[in-house]
Every structure is written in structure tokens, then in C-alpha cells.
Design an enzyme around this catalytic site. Structure first.
Site, PDB file in Angstrom:
ATOM      1  N   LYS A 105      -6.240  88.720 -62.117  1.00  0.00           N
ATOM      2  CA  LYS A 105      -5.919  87.468 -61.303  1.00  0.00           C
ATOM      3  C   LYS A 105      -4.111  87.568 -61.212  1.00  0.00           C
ATOM      4  CE  LYS A 105      -7.983  83.745 -59.894  1.00  0.00           C
ATOM      5  NZ  LYS A 105      -9.240  83.602 -59.412  1.00  0.00           N
ATOM      6  N   GLY A 217     -13.657  67.964 -54.792  1.00  0.00           N
ATOM      7  CA  GLY A 217     -12.801  69.216 -54.401  1.00  0.00           C
ATOM      8  C   GLY A 217     -13.144  69.569 -53.290  1.00  0.00           C
ATOM      9  N   GLY A 219     -11.708  71.939 -50.873  1.00  0.00           N
ATOM     10  CA  GLY A 219     -10.877  73.261 -50.306  1.00  0.00           C
ATOM     11  C   GLY A 219     -11.971  74.203 -49.625  1.00  0.00           C
ATOM     12  N   ASN A 220     -11.547  75.356 -49.514  1.00  0.00           N
ATOM     13  CA  ASN A 220     -12.590  76.135 -49.057  1.00  0.00           C
ATOM     14  C   ASN A 220     -14.030  76.218 -49.657  1.00  0.00           C
ATOM     15  OD1 ASN A 220     -13.890  79.348 -49.507  1.00  0.00           O
ATOM     16  ND2 ASN A 220     -12.741  79.426 -47.530  1.00  0.00           N
ATOM     17  N   GLY A 222     -15.579  73.846 -51.577  1.00  0.00           N
ATOM     18  CA  GLY A 222     -16.152  72.401 -51.282  1.00  0.00           C
ATOM     19  C   GLY A 222     -16.583  72.372 -49.791  1.00  0.00           C
TER      20      GLY A 222
HETATM   21  N1  GLU Z   1     -10.713  84.052 -55.960  1.00  0.00           N
HETATM   22  C1  GLU Z   1     -12.296  84.286 -56.095  1.00  0.00           C
HETATM   23  C2  GLU Z   1     -12.697  84.051 -57.430  1.00  0.00           C
HETATM   24  O1  GLU Z   1     -12.197  83.432 -58.336  1.00  0.00           O
HETATM   25  C3  GLU Z   1     -12.333  85.464 -55.353  1.00  0.00           C
HETATM   26  C4  GLU Z   1     -11.784  86.906 -56.055  1.00  0.00           C
HETATM   27  C5  GLU Z   1     -12.033  88.007 -55.275  1.00  0.00           C
HETATM   28  O2  GLU Z   1     -12.664  87.952 -54.025  1.00  0.00           O
HETATM   29  O3  GLU Z   1     -11.370  88.869 -55.704  1.00  0.00           O
HETATM   30  O4  GLU Z   1     -13.596  84.461 -57.540  1.00  0.00           O
END
Ligand code: GLU
Length: 416
Positions: A105, A217, A219-220, A222
Site C-alpha cells: 500500500k 461513505g 466515494g467510488n 459507495g
Molecule cells: N485500493 C483497493 C483496495 O484496497 C484496490 C487495490 C488494487 O487494486 O491493487 O483493495
């Protein structure tokens, strides 16, 4: 304790699973920590001519099952510890849906709501210049998360390709379709979540076509959950929606497409015709069948878990429930679909995107949907079966499935 450090929470959750699994001490200790982490100091020229210094992070938590994978979050409250927690959860997420990827991350402490498009582009490029040598389709592959978008992924891919002088579409996922993005990536997190709600409803014999639901929430994840819930489940009544500014509710139901349109036009859900205001905390306690926490960490805590009335809690956000709250929800018979299982649809389609980039051959939406449904349904079944067999709550069951897979990979590599 809503103020608890998210990484401490992630470690505590793992500790419980390790105890239950009888994991050997070395594997347990290995899985408690990120294997690699980076911090970056990023100078960016702002529109007013001044240079601002941003702080960025990338954590590669565990690569035993494959290259690390996970989004980039741009948020004012981002810290190394939120990124570590999110990277740990990515490791369990990829394992629970059984895709051959590790967990990672990244993030930048910033407030994108106060930045121009030009400033966002320069920050995207600065971040990639700092992290480029650690990324790659065989190393670590970022994606969107809170407040990062397909456009940001496009700038980042472009900067990476400019550095290496070659085409590398698979270095990042969640790209616009015109640049090698996948069909279905945009709504994949919500779509996957609704698939596991469908499976969970079968187990508790809830008629989802008549069920009520609320979304915290917007965003994308929700926004897409609002419409896909009805589309996939063949009905359902949306009772309430909230975003970071506040929420709205209507007992007679809210038109999902109309409120998404209102949010996109006005930037908020407040003021949607035919609704009354509701706070984020009131929304969580409404008498609905399905609740979708889709915002940030720490929404459901020891203080409010006892008031949750939903039958199913589908965690589209990462880390919305504290361990203390988990125990209360379990005691009250609420079926929690834990974050790293419920919201794994996003990374699953990211994985499909990478596969398509590598082959340079692209699938149809029907192919994506079918494959996503199968992965999510299999993950749910594996977790639910473990829950029944081990008599544990859903999150612990999901940890048991995921940690067993990651531990096996570590052992086979000879790490432990
Ligand atoms: N950010 C998204 C998650 O938390 C997707 C991560 C990704 O596609 O690598 O799962």
C-alpha cells in the site's frame, strides 16, 4: 477505542488468528511486520509559484505469494501506520480471493480537495520519480484508493514509462480504459461486495430483493454499491446515504441513480430532494437489513457497535470496525462480511487488468463479471465454511483462510 492505531489493530487481528491456527512463533512474527517500507519527501511546485513538501509512503508488506499489490491513498490523515495497516490487509485480501499477489500500500499526506489538476499531476509524477525503482509488474503494482483516480494512475504510468523509455502498462492498475485499463475495474469493489451480500443472504435466509440498505461513505465504492445492490439482487430499498459532510435518509426509499447524479453534480449528498438529514453516526444505527460502511477506518467502535441493527454488515471500506466492535457485533448475531474479503473485488479486477496488460489482449465485461463472481463466491464459501467449522466470527475465519495461505507460501520458500 476508535483512536486505536490501525496498524496495532491489524496486528491484534493477526495475533488472534495465529493463536487459533497454532501458527509457529517465527511465521507469526514474520507476518506481524512489513517486509519493506519506504518514505519519500516530495517537493512539488504549486500553482502560486511556491514549492510545497509532501510526505509519501510505500509499504511492501509481504511478497511470498507474488508481487506486492495495493492502492495509493491521498488523505490529510495518512501516516506510515495507516499505510502499514492497509498493506497488511492487502496481503490477506489477495490471499483470501486466492490471486497470486502479495500485499502492499502507499499514500501521500495531502488534501486533494484543495489541489488543482496541475498540482495533482505534479504530485503524481513526483511520487513515481521517488518510488519508480521499487515498482514493476514483477515487484510492486499500485492502484487507486481513497481520493486517487484513473487519471492519477494515467499520469503515474506515463511518468514510469518516461523514466524507463518503454511501455509498461502493467506497472499500475485502475487505469482509464483508453490506456489499458480493464472493463469493470471502476465498479469492481462494489460489485464484488454485492456478490458476497448475495451469498450471505442465502445463508441467513434473507430475501434480498425486499431488503433495505444504507451506505456510509459515498466515494467510488459507495456510489456503485447504491445502484449495483438493486441491479444484482433484483430489488431492495436504499434508506440512507452519507458522505464526509453529512447524510440524508428517507423511509420510503431513495432513488440510487438520482442520488449518485446529485452527488456528482453538487459534490455532496446533502440537499437531495425528498430526504431528511442524518448524521454519519445516526446512519450506522438505522434499522436496515444491510449496512455498507464504505468510508474510512474506525466507523464502528465499542461505543456504537451495540446499537447496530443491520443483519448483514458489508465492509466496503478498509478497517471500518475495531476489534472491540467486532466482538459485540458477533455476540449480537450480526453477520459481518469483513473488509479484506468483502472489498476484494477491486484488487481482483486489478489482477485481471494486469493479466490483460501482459497478454496485450482484452476481455469483455461479461468475461470479467463471470470471473469476478466466481472468485468472490469461492472466497465467501471458504470463509463461511471455516466460520462454521471453527465456530469463530467471520473476520477471524477470513484471517484463518488468508494467513494459512500466506504462511504456506513463506514456508515453501524456506523463509520459516
Ligand atoms: N485500493 C483497493 C483496495 O484496497 C484496490 C487495490 C488494487 O487494486 O491493487 O483493495
Amino acid at each position: 477505542m476508535s483512536e486505536m492505531n490501525p496498524f496495532k489493530i491489524a496486528q491484534q487481528q493477526l495475533d488472534e488468528a495465529a493463536r487459533k491456527l497454532g501458527l509457529d512463533p517465527a511465521t507469526h512474527e514474520l507476518l506481524r511486520w512489513p517486509m519493506r517500507e519506504y518514505r519519500f519527501t516530495l517537493p512539488v511546485k504549486m500553482d502560486n509559484g511556491q514549492t510545497r513538501i509532501f510526505h509519501g509512503y510505500r509499504v511492501q508488506y509481504n511478497a511470498a505469494r507474488g508481487p506486492t499489490k495495493g492502492g495509493l491513498r491521498w488523505h490529510p490523515d495518512e501516516t506510515i501506520d495507516t499505510v502499514r495497516a492497509l498493506a497488511a490487509w492487502m496481503t490477506w485480501k489477495c490471499a483470501v480471493v486466492n490471486i497470486p499477489l502479495g500485499g502492499g500500500k502507499g499514500g501521500v499526506t495531502c488534501n486533494p480537495k484543495e489541489m488543482s489538476e496541475g498540482e495533482k499531476e505534479r504530485l503524481s509524477r513526483a511520487y513515481i520519480r521517488a518510488v519508480a525503482r521499487e515498482l514493476g509488474v514483477h515487484r510492486d503494482v499500485p492502484a487507486p484508493d481513497v481520493y486517487t483516480t484513473p487519471q492519477i494512475m494515467a499520469w503515474m504510468m506515463d511518468e514510469f514509462e518516461a523514466i524507463y523509455g518503454e511501455s509498461h502498462p502493467g506497472v499500475i492498475t485502475g487505469k482509464p480504459i483508453a490506456l489499458g485499463g480493464s472493463e469493470g475495474r471502476g465498479d469492481a469493489t462494489a460489485r464484488g461486495g454485492v456478490y458476497v451480500v448475495r451469498e450471505a443472504a442465502k445463508k441467513i435466509k434473507l430475501d434480498v430483493s425486499k431488503a433495505s440498505y444504507a451506505i456510509q461513505g459515498f466515494g467510488n465504492a459507495g456510489q456503485f454499491a447504491a445502484t449495483l445492490h438493486r441491479e444484482i439482487l433484483g430489488g431492495g430499498k436504499l434508506i440512507a446515504v452519507s458522505d464526509s459532510r453529512g447524510g440524508v435518509m428517507s423511509k420510503s426509499g431513495i432513488d440510487p441513480s438520482a442520488i449518485v447524479k446529485h452527488k456528482l453534480e453538487t459534490g455532496k449528498v446533502e440537499g437531495f430532494p425528498g430526504t431528511t438529514p442524518v448524521s454519519n453516526s445516526e446512519l450506522l444505527e438505522l434499522d436496515v437489513d444491510v449496512l455498507y460502511p464504505s468510508a474510512l477506518e474506525g466507523a464502528i467502535t465499542g461505543a456504537n457497535a451495540g446499537n447496530i441493527k443491520a443483519k448483514i454488515v458489508c465492509e466496503l471500506a478498509n478497517g471500518p470496525t475495531t476489534p472491540e466492535a467486532d466482538a459485540i457485533l458477533h455476540k449480537n448475531g450480526i453477520l459481518v462480511l469483513p473488509d479484506f474479503m468483502a472489498n476484494a473485488g477491486g484488487v481482483t479486477v486489478s489482477y485481471f487488468e494486469q493479466v490483460q496488460n501482459t497478454y496485450n489482449y482484452y476481455w469483455s465485461m461479461a468475461d470479467i463479471d463471470q470471473q469476478l463472481d466466481r472468485r468472490m463466491t469461492d472466497a465467501f464459501e471458504a470463509v463461511y465454511t471455516t466460520r462454521e467449522r471453527a465456530k469463530v466470527h467471520m473476520r477471524l475465519a477470513a484471517y484463518m483462510v488468508a494467513v494459512t495461505r500466506v504462511a504456506e507460501a513463506c514456508k515453501l520458500r524456506g523463509w520459516v
